[in-house]
Design a protein around this motif. Structure first.
Motif, short mmCIF file in Angstrom:
data_model
loop_
_atom_site.label_atom_id
_atom_site.label_comp_id
_atom_site.label_asym_id
_atom_site.label_seq_id
_atom_site.Cartn_x
_atom_site.Cartn_y
_atom_site.Cartn_z
N LYS A 1 -1.27 -2.74 4.29
CA LYS A 1 -0.76 -1.74 5.23
C LYS A 1 0.71 -1.99 5.50
N PHE A 2 1.38 -0.96 5.96
CA PHE A 2 2.75 -1.04 6.44
C PHE A 2 2.75 -0.56 7.89
N ILE B 1 0.39 2.17 9.06
CA ILE B 1 0.02 3.01 7.92
C ILE B 1 -0.84 2.19 6.96
N LYS B 2 -2.09 2.57 6.84
CA LYS B 2 -3.00 1.85 5.95
C LYS B 2 -2.92 2.41 4.53
N PHE B 3 -3.08 1.53 3.57
CA PHE B 3 -3.12 1.93 2.18
C PHE B 3 -4.56 2.25 1.78
N LYS C 1 3.03 -11.29 3.38
CA LYS C 1 3.74 -10.15 3.94
C LYS C 1 5.18 -10.15 3.46
N THR C 2 5.68 -8.99 3.10
CA THR C 2 7.07 -8.89 2.66
C THR C 2 8.01 -9.00 3.87
N GLY D 1 6.95 -4.99 7.61
CA GLY D 1 6.79 -5.41 6.22
C GLY D 1 5.43 -4.96 5.73
N ILE D 2 5.28 -4.94 4.42
CA ILE D 2 3.97 -4.61 3.85
C ILE D 2 3.14 -5.88 3.80
N LYS D 3 1.95 -5.82 4.38
CA LYS D 3 1.07 -6.98 4.41
C LYS D 3 -0.10 -6.77 3.47
#
Length: 263
Positions: free
Chosen positions: A63-64, A67-69, A216-217, A228-230
């Motif tokens: 997710k970001f 916002i879930k992927f 996480k980025t 970050g994107i985790k």
């Protein structure tokens, strides 16, 4: 004088005769067998290992911010490892291992927001690689015609690196994001069997479940959100094959006691 010489001759002959007769009465000497050389183990209990395997990831979560992927996947990859261990007794052994996992490709979909709200989902991607250090304990479950089944568990840490992070929007626009890396607590469960090639070498085939953790980025701004994107729930099933070299043997260090003749 002549009488004295004859007496001396007779006395000498008598002494020699009695000595020979006494020697004949003595038992023959018996020599004891040479004692066996003591056996001394060299490095007994210690072993080295090397492994190679195939890693299949379970479904991760990503997710970001809020916002879930969707449709997250991590492609299978390979893993190679080395270790050093010690056999405590016939049932228990323990080792420390270091593994490296080659790049695994991550893919997912995410809904576009903000300026791209009129488009469909974007294609998210990244590449992950992992270093894992574990301390493991195994229980060997008996010896059967060269085969020794075992079960085990391990705890340690994983260093997860996320790189080549980006996305492709539905209009073809490519976006690049920062990379990131994390240390995580890791644990593993193992089961398998080894086969004894000879007194030192053993081949090992087994299964391992490895829980890696997350990564996480670095944070970046996107559509008014800074995060970050985790990548979470990183865990994998591994099929592994390896070799173990167990130290041991004997050394000639001399006799326990000198050899003596027994009478």
């Amino acid at each position: 004088m002549k009488y004295f010489n004859k007496s001396l001759t007779f006395a000498t002959a008598a002494l020699v005769s009695s000595g020979v007769a006494y020697a004949a009465d003595l038992p023959a000497p018996v020599f004891g067998e040479e004692p066996e050389l003591p056996q001394v183990e060299i490095g007994g209990g210690w072993y080295l290992r090397g492994d190679i395997g195939y890693k299949i990831y379970q479904k991760p979560r990503a997710k970001f911010s809020h916002i879930k992927f969707h449709d997250e996947e991590l492609e299978p990859t390979g893993v190679v490892g080395v270790g050093v261990g010690y056999r405590v007794n016939e049932l228990i052994r323990t080792d420390a291992t270091l593994d490296y996992e080659w790049d695994a490709d991550f893919t997912a979909n995410a809904e576009c927001i903000g300026a791209c709200s009129s488009y469909n989902n974007s294609d998210e991607f990244a590449t992950l690689d992992v270093w894992t250090v574990l301390w493991n304990v195994y229980a060997d479950l008996g010896y059967y015609n060269g085969f020794t089944p075992y079960v085990g568990a391990g705890v340690g840490a994983s260093y997860v690196n996320a790189k080549d992070v980006g996305a492709i929007n539905s209009d073809g626009t490519r976006v690049r994001y920062p990379k990131g890396h994390w240390w995580n607590f890791s644990w593993a469960l193992m089961a398998g069997t080894s086969y004894e090639i000879d007194g030192n070498w053993k081949i090992d085939a087994g299964y391992r479940y490895l829980n890696i953790g997350a990564v996480k980025t670095k944070s970046f701004a996107s559509n008014g959100t800074v995060s970050g994107i985790k990548y979470d729930d990183l865990a994998a099933h591994e099929v592994r094959v390896g070799l173990r070299y167990e130290f041991g043997g004997s050394s000639e260090v001399g006799y326990d006691q000198p050899i003596v003749a027994k009478y």
